[in-house]
Design a protein around this motif. Structure first.
Motif, PDB file in Angstrom:
ATOM      1  N   GLU A  58      -5.020 -26.756   2.180  1.00  4.06           N
ATOM      2  CA  GLU A  58      -5.787 -25.843   1.337  1.00  4.06           C
ATOM      3  C   GLU A  58      -7.261 -25.911   1.682  1.00  4.06           C
ATOM      4  N   SER A  59      -7.854 -24.735   1.813  1.00  5.94           N
ATOM      5  CA  SER A  59      -9.301 -24.658   1.955  1.00  5.94           C
ATOM      6  C   SER A  59      -9.853 -24.250   0.595  1.00  5.94           C
ATOM      7  N   VAL A  60     -11.190 -24.114   0.495  1.00  5.26           N
ATOM      8  CA  VAL A  60     -11.768 -23.654  -0.765  1.00  5.26           C
ATOM      9  C   VAL A  60     -11.164 -22.294  -1.116  1.00  5.26           C
ATOM     10  N   LYS A  61     -10.890 -21.515  -0.080  1.00  7.62           N
ATOM     11  CA  LYS A  61     -10.438 -20.139  -0.296  1.00  7.62           C
ATOM     12  C   LYS A  61      -8.974 -20.022  -0.685  1.00  7.62           C
ATOM     13  N   ALA A  62      -8.084 -20.699   0.055  1.00  9.99           N
ATOM     14  CA  ALA A  62      -6.661 -20.407  -0.103  1.00  9.99           C
ATOM     15  C   ALA A  62      -5.781 -21.547   0.378  1.00  9.99           C
ATOM     16  N   ALA A  63      -4.500 -21.440   0.033  1.00  9.64           N
ATOM     17  CA  ALA A  63      -3.510 -22.410   0.491  1.00  9.64           C
ATOM     18  C   ALA A  63      -2.747 -21.833   1.676  1.00  9.64           C
TER      19      ALA A  63
END
Lengths: 123, 379
Positions: A58-63
């Motif tokens: 997972e990034s800050v944006k999305a999984a």
């Protein structure tokens, strides 16, 4: 050696190490993901089939899910990475490998892209 | 180019975003920057430490005017917005909501008294419906004008004042929720000291033709970097602020949405202008008796971010879902996963432990106060 590293269309790299393959994601994939904040790795000893979801990243944006590139057994995972997921952005092709798996026949790797082919694929 | 791409609108800052290396994505019908080369995490942290420049030109800027004056405008708007608009002094701004007959929220908005009218800023995704709603609901003496020749920027962060003051020195005099028009070198700036990041900062409406020049001047300053929608979302989430269409919508009342603070006493039972808005019966009753469920802050216990749609359960075993996460992700300043969602009142006490189901596993989550990162408004 370059010949020993292969690439999938899902932006994973597969490197042969002894009789195992080491799996991680490419620099290109890491760049697309952005800052990684969480990684869930499979349990050692898990038997997986090609395309099973084996890693959650997972990034800050999305999984995103990372799929098993081949049938096989997960024999080792990079546990320290779960404590320092940001490393995926810093060294995706080296220290930030995800897991090592045992596959029946290393020749299955021939079906994947070479480094040059992968570069073409992403350009 | 695909049909979808050709149909997308662009803000006056489109070329600026491209020049800054933005990654553009479709958002509410616009091509918007989701992030710049700095990346979401650093953009977020930079906004909390320096100053971040956001393009929010996709949002609707709407002017209400009437020959009958601002008081008449305010009273008319109060018929569809359950807040104290009449009590809003010239040069001040207030948060509001459009409400429907069932007490559901149609959109949230900012309302400024400009002295000669009311200036509204509404969400991009709702602006067409909002303007139609205003035209239908307000009396004929009121003119509803969508302002399409002005860009809207937000400059947010502890260094926003110092940066903006180089272009508009008067901004140092503004307090939180002041909203004024300032002319500098024959250019009229509409500036409010507000934003949606939890930081001190400004929302700045400027002529569209000057937007690129002004944005370039701002990002040329050491403390200012352009910030995309990705960080805008993580910043507002940490600040505990609702995102319309996710945390509040037509199925949630303002009391359920935990934004009852937006309804001043004068519009509540016993107030001088009690009720008089759609859904008043339900909302006044909920203000008095409470709602059955409420939006609360949620802190996932582990490191796994929990995103919108994650179901919530009372225990690790129970089959009955009690709620759902409406916004969630990793909080770069909080340095842990943060979320918000709806729970039955019995579970809303801070410290209550519940469980979320993530990838087939039940993981503990604690009900927690918001914001997750202290706000720094200049009151």
């Amino acid at each position: 050696m370059a010949a020993d590293i292969k690439f999938t269309e899902e932006h994973e790299w597969l490197r042969v190490e002894d009789d195992l393959i080491v799996v991680g994601i490419t620099e290109h994939a890491a760049e697309q993901l952005g800052d990684v904040v969480f990684i869930e790795l499979p349990e050692e000893g898990t038997t997986v089939s090609k395309d099973d979801e084996v890693v959650v990243i997972e990034s800050v944006k999305a999984a995103s899910d990372i799929l098993a590139p081949l049938d096989g057994e997960i024999v080792e995972v990079n546990d320290p990475l779960t404590e320092d997921p940001g490393k995926v952005g810093e060294d995706p092709m080296g220290d930030a490998w995800f897991f090592k798996m045992k596959i029946e026949d290393l020749s299955a790797l021939d079906d994947f892209m070479s480094e040059a082919e992968y570069k073409d694929f992403i350009s | 180019m695909s049909d979808q791409a050709t149909a997308l609108m662009r803000t006056p800052l489109y070329e600026f975003h491209i020049a800054q290396g933005a990654k553009m994505v479709p958002f509410a019908g616009y091509e918007m920057p989701v992030q710049y080369p700095m990346g979401v995490m650093k953009e977020h942290l930079h906004t909390r430490a320096g100053a971040g420049l956001f393009d929010v030109s996709h949002m609707g800027q709407v002017m209400l005017t009437s020959p009958e004056g601002v008081e008449a405008l305010a009273l008319a708007l109060e018929s569809i917005v359950p807040v104290d608009v009449l009590g809003l002094a010239p040069g001040r701004q207030r948060y509001g909501i459009f409400i429907d007959e069932t007490g559901g929220i149609l959109d949230d908005l900012m309302i400024s008294n400009t002295g000669d009218g009311l200036f509204l800023v509404v969400n991009a995704a709702c602006k067409v419906e909002d303007i139609a709603h205003l035209n239908a609901a307000l009396p004929d003496h009121i003119t509803v004008t969508e302002i399409t020749d002005r860009a809207l920027l937000a400059l947010q962060g502890p260094m926003a004042e110092a940066a903006l003051a180089r272009l508009v020195p008067q901004v140092t005099e503004l307090k939180f929720m002041d909203s004024v028009r300032i002319t500098v070198d024959a250019v009229e700036w509409w500036i409010s000291r507000s934003g949606y990041t939890g930081e001190d900062g400004f929302e700045i409406s400027i002529p569209a033709a000057l937007a690129t020049d002004i944005a370039e001047k701002l990002v040329a300053m050491d403390e200012v970097d352009p910030i995309g929608l990705g960080a805008r979302d993580s910043l507002r989430l940490e600040a505990g602020l609702c995102l319309y269409g996710h945390d509040i919508d037509a199925t949630t009342s303002p009391v359920e949405g935990n934004i009852a603070w937006a309804i001043q006493k004068v519009r509540r039972s016993g107030g001088a202008r009690e009720g008089g808005f759609p859904g008043a019966d339900r909302i006044l009753s909920e203000l008095h008796n409470g709602a059955e469920r409420k939006r609360v802050g949620l802190l996932p216990q582990g490191r796994a971010p929990m995103r919108e749609g994650t179901p919530l359960f009372a225990t690790a075993e129970s089959d009955d879902q009690i709620g759902e996460i409406t916004s969630g992700g990793f909080g770069p300043s909080a340095q842990c996963p943060v979320a918000m969602g709806y729970l039955p009142i019995a579970f809303c006490q801070n410290g209550t432990e519940i469980f979320a189901e993530l990838r087939g596993k039940r993981l503990p989550v604690t009900v927690a106060p918001m914001p997750f990162h202290a706000t720094s408004y200049k009151r």
